[in-house]
Design an enzyme around this catalytic site. Structure first.
Site, PDB file in Angstrom:
ATOM      1  N   HIS A  63       0.954  -1.194  -0.219  1.00 22.37           N
ATOM      2  CA  HIS A  63      -0.084   0.336   0.106  1.00 22.37           C
ATOM      3  C   HIS A  63       0.756   0.970   0.323  1.00 22.37           C
ATOM      4  O   HIS A  63       1.765   1.338   0.464  1.00 22.37           O
ATOM      5  CB  HIS A  63      -1.136  -0.154   0.855  1.00 22.37           C
ATOM      6  CG  HIS A  63      -0.886   0.132   2.948  1.00 22.37           C
ATOM      7  ND1 HIS A  63      -0.333   1.182   2.670  1.00 22.37           N
ATOM      8  CD2 HIS A  63      -0.482  -1.180   3.179  1.00 22.37           C
ATOM      9  CE1 HIS A  63      -0.067   1.377   4.918  1.00 22.37           C
ATOM     10  NE2 HIS A  63       0.555   0.095   4.905  1.00 22.37           N
ATOM     11  N   ASP A 164       6.116   1.524   6.855  1.00 25.43           N
ATOM     12  CA  ASP A 164       5.137   1.176   6.411  1.00 25.43           C
ATOM     13  C   ASP A 164       3.784   2.053   5.647  1.00 25.43           C
ATOM     14  O   ASP A 164       3.510   2.839   6.270  1.00 25.43           O
ATOM     15  CB  ASP A 164       3.601   0.888   8.495  1.00 25.43           C
ATOM     16  CG  ASP A 164       2.557   0.577   8.150  1.00 25.43           C
ATOM     17  OD1 ASP A 164       2.366   0.035   6.746  1.00 25.43           O
ATOM     18  OD2 ASP A 164       1.572   0.650   8.687  1.00 25.43           O
ATOM     19  N   GLU A 194      -5.188   1.472   2.318  1.00 25.99           N
ATOM     20  CA  GLU A 194      -5.340   0.615   3.034  1.00 25.99           C
ATOM     21  C   GLU A 194      -4.742   0.689   5.184  1.00 25.99           C
ATOM     22  O   GLU A 194      -6.327   0.137   5.721  1.00 25.99           O
ATOM     23  CB  GLU A 194      -3.953  -0.265   2.753  1.00 25.99           C
ATOM     24  CG  GLU A 194      -3.615  -1.876   4.223  1.00 25.99           C
ATOM     25  CD  GLU A 194      -2.964  -1.544   4.973  1.00 25.99           C
ATOM     26  OE1 GLU A 194      -2.697  -2.842   6.070  1.00 25.99           O
ATOM     27  OE2 GLU A 194      -2.798  -0.223   5.694  1.00 25.99           O
ATOM     28  N   GLU A 195      -4.621   1.870   4.776  1.00 21.69           N
ATOM     29  CA  GLU A 195      -4.908   2.206   6.653  1.00 21.69           C
ATOM     30  C   GLU A 195      -6.070   2.317   7.224  1.00 21.69           C
ATOM     31  O   GLU A 195      -5.769   2.626   8.284  1.00 21.69           O
ATOM     32  CB  GLU A 195      -3.676   3.229   6.769  1.00 21.69           C
ATOM     33  CG  GLU A 195      -2.371   2.962   6.479  1.00 21.69           C
ATOM     34  CD  GLU A 195      -1.498   2.049   7.285  1.00 21.69           C
ATOM     35  OE1 GLU A 195      -2.801   1.552   8.537  1.00 21.69           O
ATOM     36  OE2 GLU A 195      -0.735   1.674   7.733  1.00 21.69           O
ATOM     37  N   ASP A 217       3.791  -6.526   3.491  1.00 16.47           N
ATOM     38  CA  ASP A 217       3.566  -5.194   4.297  1.00 16.47           C
ATOM     39  C   ASP A 217       5.119  -5.569   5.769  1.00 16.47           C
ATOM     40  O   ASP A 217       4.997  -6.472   5.239  1.00 16.47           O
ATOM     41  CB  ASP A 217       2.556  -5.492   4.418  1.00 16.47           C
ATOM     42  CG  ASP A 217       1.918  -3.888   5.436  1.00 16.47           C
ATOM     43  OD1 ASP A 217       2.489  -2.783   6.036  1.00 16.47           O
ATOM     44  OD2 ASP A 217       0.254  -3.656   5.116  1.00 16.47           O
ATOM     45  N   HIS A 303       3.316   2.630  12.941  1.00 16.96           N
ATOM     46  CA  HIS A 303       2.684   3.656  13.871  1.00 16.96           C
ATOM     47  C   HIS A 303       2.627   5.293  14.530  1.00 16.96           C
ATOM     48  O   HIS A 303       2.700   5.107  14.811  1.00 16.96           O
ATOM     49  CB  HIS A 303       1.229   3.261  13.286  1.00 16.96           C
ATOM     50  CG  HIS A 303       0.131   2.435  12.994  1.00 16.96           C
ATOM     51  ND1 HIS A 303      -0.823   2.349  12.879  1.00 16.96           N
ATOM     52  CD2 HIS A 303       0.976   1.928  11.747  1.00 16.96           C
ATOM     53  CE1 HIS A 303      -0.738   1.764  12.036  1.00 16.96           C
ATOM     54  NE2 HIS A 303      -0.177   1.673  11.114  1.00 16.96           N
TER      55      HIS A 303
HETATM   56 CO    CO Z   1       0.025   0.703   9.166  1.00 19.56          CO
HETATM   57 ZN    ZN Z   2       0.075  -1.483   6.632  1.00 19.74          ZN
END
Ligand code: CO
Ligand code: ZN
Length: 331
Positions: A63, A164, A194-195, A217, A303
């Site tokens: 992503h 990410d 995606e998130e 990922d 994150h």
């Molecule tokens: Co993520």
């Molecule tokens: Zn991810």
């Protein structure tokens, strides 16, 4: 590969606003695949047409989008209140900087609080973009921002705000370039949103109707002080997903990846992740179902603006992907 990684991880692209990333990736892969297309949601698809009858139709997905924030209110003094895009924590926001699509940057501040023992809420945070009034504020309600943090290297450890999943995008690009010949029809999908719920990969898998799907990922690691109980660690090879909180990886895909890793003497780890999931979960449930699995890059501090991976795991992941695509696939 490091200049490519730096370019991708420092770029702007919160969920729903992947245009810039799409342009960057398109320029990187120009002339390499048989075709490049963009679907209505904005997923970028780089395709290799099948050369062999025995080949499978393989969908890969990484992503492009990153977590971020969106302005939902600008007060009379020009301070912006905001709502998270994806899994943003208030603790990682404090004192952080964000950048909007128009280049405006802001600092995340917090109101004076009576009880400092509590985790702050988003209602207590604001973005200071240097405005003095509602009318001179250079950003408006609905504007999205991503976090700002420079790419850094500590030996093999690479640190960035968006490993990410820009590291997944970089791996797909490198695999596409490195792939000499494949009997398969392969769609390299650089997915959107995606998130916020695996939305891009879901429509891509529906449209492409692949025989199998593999996401690339990041995943968590258990190698930090009092971290999650998990065997995955940085630098011990890419992790082959067995399960996460959104899917049970198809055992055939898991076994295929393990076999190819063993044959090529690529170190690997097995991943059982208790919270979090990937595009593979959306692929698996598309149409009548798609056997799906995932190659995960071990990543610390997910994150946060300092997501950390090991460059050796990244290089091994490229190799594993290429090995898997160059050989026949029997399910
Ligand atoms: Co993520
Ligand atoms: Zn991810």
């Amino acid at each position: 590969m490091k200049p490519l990684i730096k370019k991708l991880v420092e770029a702007y692209g919160p969920s729903g606003y992947e245009d810039h990333l799409r342009d960057l990736i398109r320029a990187e892969i120009k002339g390499v695949p048989d075709y490049i297309s963009v679907d209505p949601l904005g997923n970028l698809i780089a395709g290799l047409r099948s050369k062999a009858k025995s080949g499978k139709k393989v969908m890969l997905s990484a992503h492009m989008d990153e977590i971020g924030v969106m302005v939902n209110y600008v007060d009379e003094k020009g301070f912006c209140r905001f709502t998270p895009i994806g899994g943003v924590g208030t603790l990682t926001c404090l004192g952080g900087r964000v950048r909007f699509a128009n280049g405006v940057t802001g600092v995340i501040g917090i109101e004076k609080r009576d009880d400092n023992s509590r985790v702050p809420t988003f209602e207590q945070l604001f973005i200071d973009v240097g405005a003095t009034s509602h009318d001179d504020c250079p950003v408006k309600v609905g504007d999205a921002a991503g976090f700002v943090r420079a790419f850094e290297e500590h030996g093999d450890r690479l640190i960035a705000k968006t490993m990410d999943d820009r590291i997944g995008c970089a791996i797909l690009i490198e695999a596409l370039r490195a792939l000499k010949r494949t009997p398969h029809e392969v769609a390299f999908v650089f997915s959107v949103q995606e998130e916020v719920g695996l939305r891009g990969a879901g429509v891509s898998a529906f449209g492409l109707e692949p025989d199998l799907g593999i996401a690339v990922d990041v995943t968590r690691t258990g190698d930090t002080p009092k971290g999650v109980k998990m065997e995955v660690a940085l630098g011990r090879g890419p992790a082959i997903k067995v399960r996460d909180s959104g899917m049970l990886a198809d055992p055939r895909i898991k076994n295929l990846l393990v076999k190819r890793a063993q044959e090529a003497k690529i170190p690997y780890q097995l991943e059982v992740l208790e919270s979090g999931t990937t595009d593979a979960a959306a692929m698996q449930l598309a149409r009548g179902g798609v056997p799906a699995g995932c190659i995960s890059i071990p990543c610390r501090h997910i994150h946060t603006p300092s997501e950390t991976v090991d460059f050796r795991d990244v290089q091994w992941a490229v190799k594993l992907l290429v090995e898997t695509l160059e050989k026949p696939i029997e399910l």
